[in-house]
Write an enzyme that holds these catalytic residues in place. Structure first.
Site, PDB file in Angstrom:
ATOM      1  N   ASN A   9    -102.297  22.943   0.008  1.00 14.36           N
ATOM      2  CA  ASN A   9    -101.035  23.533  -0.593  1.00 14.36           C
ATOM      3  C   ASN A   9    -100.447  24.223   0.608  1.00 14.36           C
ATOM      4  O   ASN A   9    -100.952  25.414   1.150  1.00 14.36           O
ATOM      5  CB  ASN A   9    -101.670  24.612  -1.589  1.00 14.36           C
ATOM      6  CG  ASN A   9    -100.676  25.341  -2.118  1.00 14.36           C
ATOM      7  OD1 ASN A   9     -99.379  25.052  -1.952  1.00 14.36           O
ATOM      8  ND2 ASN A   9    -101.117  26.579  -3.127  1.00 14.36           N
ATOM      9  N   TRP A  10     -99.353  23.739   1.020  1.00  5.54           N
ATOM     10  CA  TRP A  10     -98.619  24.188   2.118  1.00  5.54           C
ATOM     11  C   TRP A  10     -97.621  25.324   1.414  1.00  5.54           C
ATOM     12  O   TRP A  10     -97.043  25.974   2.456  1.00  5.54           O
ATOM     13  CB  TRP A  10     -97.551  23.062   2.679  1.00  5.54           C
ATOM     14  CG  TRP A  10     -98.428  21.870   3.251  1.00  5.54           C
ATOM     15  CD1 TRP A  10     -99.826  22.027   3.351  1.00  5.54           C
ATOM     16  CD2 TRP A  10     -97.893  20.824   3.745  1.00  5.54           C
ATOM     17  NE1 TRP A  10    -100.081  20.859   3.991  1.00  5.54           N
ATOM     18  CE2 TRP A  10     -98.979  19.958   4.282  1.00  5.54           C
ATOM     19  CE3 TRP A  10     -96.639  20.423   4.023  1.00  5.54           C
ATOM     20  CZ2 TRP A  10     -98.867  18.969   4.885  1.00  5.54           C
ATOM     21  CZ3 TRP A  10     -96.509  19.062   4.576  1.00  5.54           C
ATOM     22  CH2 TRP A  10     -97.423  18.398   4.944  1.00  5.54           C
ATOM     23  N   LYS A  11     -97.430  25.593   0.381  1.00  7.69           N
ATOM     24  CA  LYS A  11     -96.729  26.952  -0.271  1.00  7.69           C
ATOM     25  C   LYS A  11     -95.207  26.779   0.414  1.00  7.69           C
ATOM     26  O   LYS A  11     -94.816  25.514   0.477  1.00  7.69           O
ATOM     27  CB  LYS A  11     -97.329  28.010   0.135  1.00  7.69           C
ATOM     28  CG  LYS A  11     -98.671  28.253  -0.342  1.00  7.69           C
ATOM     29  CD  LYS A  11     -99.381  29.516  -0.466  1.00  7.69           C
ATOM     30  CE  LYS A  11    -100.874  29.281  -0.673  1.00  7.69           C
ATOM     31  NZ  LYS A  11    -101.618  30.533  -0.798  1.00  7.69           N
ATOM     32  N   HIS A  95    -101.228  28.243 -10.420  1.00  7.51           N
ATOM     33  CA  HIS A  95    -101.569  29.007  -9.252  1.00  7.51           C
ATOM     34  C   HIS A  95    -101.296  30.200  -9.369  1.00  7.51           C
ATOM     35  O   HIS A  95    -100.473  30.826 -10.003  1.00  7.51           O
ATOM     36  CB  HIS A  95    -100.993  28.370  -7.975  1.00  7.51           C
ATOM     37  CG  HIS A  95    -101.495  28.899  -6.498  1.00  7.51           C
ATOM     38  ND1 HIS A  95    -101.164  30.174  -6.103  1.00  7.51           N
ATOM     39  CD2 HIS A  95    -102.132  28.275  -5.880  1.00  7.51           C
ATOM     40  CE1 HIS A  95    -101.864  30.335  -5.056  1.00  7.51           C
ATOM     41  NE2 HIS A  95    -102.528  29.086  -4.758  1.00  7.51           N
ATOM     42  N   GLU A  97    -100.264  32.582  -7.572  1.00  7.97           N
ATOM     43  CA  GLU A  97     -99.217  33.116  -6.848  1.00  7.97           C
ATOM     44  C   GLU A  97     -97.835  32.855  -8.189  1.00  7.97           C
ATOM     45  O   GLU A  97     -97.086  33.751  -8.494  1.00  7.97           O
ATOM     46  CB  GLU A  97     -98.759  32.455  -5.715  1.00  7.97           C
ATOM     47  CG  GLU A  97     -99.564  33.003  -4.697  1.00  7.97           C
ATOM     48  CD  GLU A  97     -99.754  32.215  -3.527  1.00  7.97           C
ATOM     49  OE1 GLU A  97     -99.181  31.111  -3.230  1.00  7.97           O
ATOM     50  OE2 GLU A  97    -100.796  32.647  -2.668  1.00  7.97           O
ATOM     51  N   GLU A 167    -110.327  29.506  -8.080  1.00  7.17           N
ATOM     52  CA  GLU A 167    -109.521  30.257  -6.995  1.00  7.17           C
ATOM     53  C   GLU A 167    -109.672  31.882  -7.208  1.00  7.17           C
ATOM     54  O   GLU A 167    -108.774  32.191  -7.910  1.00  7.17           O
ATOM     55  CB  GLU A 167    -108.150  29.854  -6.414  1.00  7.17           C
ATOM     56  CG  GLU A 167    -107.921  28.417  -6.290  1.00  7.17           C
ATOM     57  CD  GLU A 167    -106.807  28.025  -5.536  1.00  7.17           C
ATOM     58  OE1 GLU A 167    -106.730  27.831  -4.279  1.00  7.17           O
ATOM     59  OE2 GLU A 167    -105.515  28.523  -5.970  1.00  7.17           O
ATOM     60  N   GLY A 173    -105.813  33.695   0.965  1.00  4.95           N
ATOM     61  CA  GLY A 173    -105.025  34.173   2.061  1.00  4.95           C
ATOM     62  C   GLY A 173    -105.547  35.491   2.498  1.00  4.95           C
ATOM     63  O   GLY A 173    -104.872  36.199   3.248  1.00  4.95           O
ATOM     64  N   SER A 212    -109.569  30.926   1.049  1.00  3.20           N
ATOM     65  CA  SER A 212    -109.814  31.072   2.445  1.00  3.20           C
ATOM     66  C   SER A 212    -110.966  30.116   2.999  1.00  3.20           C
ATOM     67  O   SER A 212    -111.950  30.442   3.750  1.00  3.20           O
ATOM     68  CB  SER A 212    -110.400  32.625   2.836  1.00  3.20           C
ATOM     69  OG  SER A 212    -109.332  33.236   2.459  1.00  3.20           O
ATOM     70  N   GLY A 233    -105.123  26.539   1.426  1.00  7.64           N
ATOM     71  CA  GLY A 233    -103.646  27.022   1.844  1.00  7.64           C
ATOM     72  C   GLY A 233    -103.484  27.262   3.516  1.00  7.64           C
ATOM     73  O   GLY A 233    -103.190  26.216   3.998  1.00  7.64           O
TER      74      GLY A 233
HETATM   75  C1  PEP Z   1    -104.160  28.868  -2.160  1.00 11.92           C
HETATM   76  O1  PEP Z   1    -103.499  29.526  -2.094  1.00 11.92           O
HETATM   77  O2  PEP Z   1    -104.599  28.154  -3.040  1.00 11.92           O
HETATM   78  C2  PEP Z   1    -105.268  28.993  -1.240  1.00 11.92           C
HETATM   79  C3  PEP Z   1    -106.621  28.683  -1.517  1.00 11.92           C
HETATM   80  O3  PEP Z   1    -105.131  29.876  -0.121  1.00 11.92           O
HETATM   81  P1  PEP Z   1    -105.878  30.276   1.243  1.00 11.92           P
HETATM   82  O4  PEP Z   1    -106.711  28.810   1.706  1.00 11.92           O
HETATM   83  O5  PEP Z   1    -104.934  30.638   2.246  1.00 11.92           O
HETATM   84  O6  PEP Z   1    -106.934  31.420   1.012  1.00 11.92           O
END
Ligand code: PEP
Length: 250
Positions: A9-11, A95, A97, A167, A173, A212, A233
């Site tokens: 997920n490149w956001k 998600h 976010e 998640e 993050g 993470s 992410g």
């Molecule tokens: C995400 O936002 O879906 C995610 C898992 O981010 P990260 O890997 O940076 O924790």
């Protein structure tokens, strides 16, 4: 047998140039060499470039969100059929976010999930508790509420084409990954809930972990009984770290 899925997920990161370089490197390194199914979810605006670069590749394309409506006066939105036009296989819904920053509630998430299915996309349904909810012992309740909100609307059959991503919000993050046991317990709970409706579908649904994930912890996470891959992410933005995670599967 569930095939491990690793989705990036490149956001809202990078540039057109960065996205193109990243995809080219992934195609070059992973095609024909990776046991996991790999997907990338670039920002909408780069989907056309990505679709072109992925033609003939094993790597799948996904989007980060979609509109719950089919078409019409919804300024700034993107419909499921448009994602299908650009060869998307997956779309992320719910998600944290989107839930926290854009007010997407369980009802809207269920409608987006349904819109994805109607256009033959596979929704990746994100669920997970906040730190406060975990500390209050509410993890099971929150995850159950988020899953039920979709399951009760779309029915268990719809999950045969869906992916669930657990998640924990406190792990996204932050560099703080859930322990293997913390993740496995919730994944098993999710599969158990699906199994109450249909054991065969529950057995085949991929439940991936996000929060993470990095090269150093991917293999042990993916080896857990009910963890079928990862939603990645930060570590999906660099070819080296994402490739390391993809290769940790299997
Ligand atoms: C995400 O936002 O879906 C995610 C898992 O981010 P990260 O890997 O940076 O924790």
């Amino acid at each position: 047998m569930r095939t491990t899925l690793v989705a990036g997920n490149w956001k809202m990161n990078g540039s057109r140039e960065m996205c193109n370089e990243l995809i080219n490197e992934l195609v070059h390194t992973l095609d024909g060499k990776c046991k996991a199914e790999v997907a990338v979810c670039p920002p909408y605006i780069y989907l056309a470039d990505a679709a072109r670069a992925l033609k003939g590749s094993e790597i799948r394309l996904g989007a980060q969100s979609l509109c719950a409506e089919e078409s019409g006066a919804f300024t700034g939105e993107i419909a499921a059929s448009m994602l299908q036009d650009f060869d998307c296989s997956y779309v992320i819904v719910g998600h944290s976010e989107r839930r926290l920053l854009y007010g997407e509630d369980d009802t809207l998430v269920a409608r987006k999930f349904m819109a994805a299915l109607k256009s033959e996309l596979s929704p990746i349904l994100c669920i997970g508790e906040s730190l406060e909810e975990r500390e209050k012992g509410l993890t099971e309740q929150v995850v159950e509420r988020q899953l039920r909100a979709v399951l009760d609307v779309v029915g268990i059959e719809s999950f045969s084409r869906a992916v669930v991503a657990y998640e924990p919000v406190w792990a996204i993050g932050t560099g703080r990954t859930a322990t293997l046991d913390q993740a496995q317990v919730v994944h098993a709970q999710v599969r158990g809930m699906l199994a109450e409706e249909d054991v065969t579908i529950a057995d085949s649904v991929r439940i991936i972990y996000g929060g993470s994930v990095k090269g150093a912890n991917a293999a042990e996470l993916f080896a857990m009984h009910d963890i079928d891959g990862g939603l990645i992410g930060g570590a999906s933005l660099k070819a080296g770290s994402f490739i390391e995670i993809c290769m940790a599967a299997g």
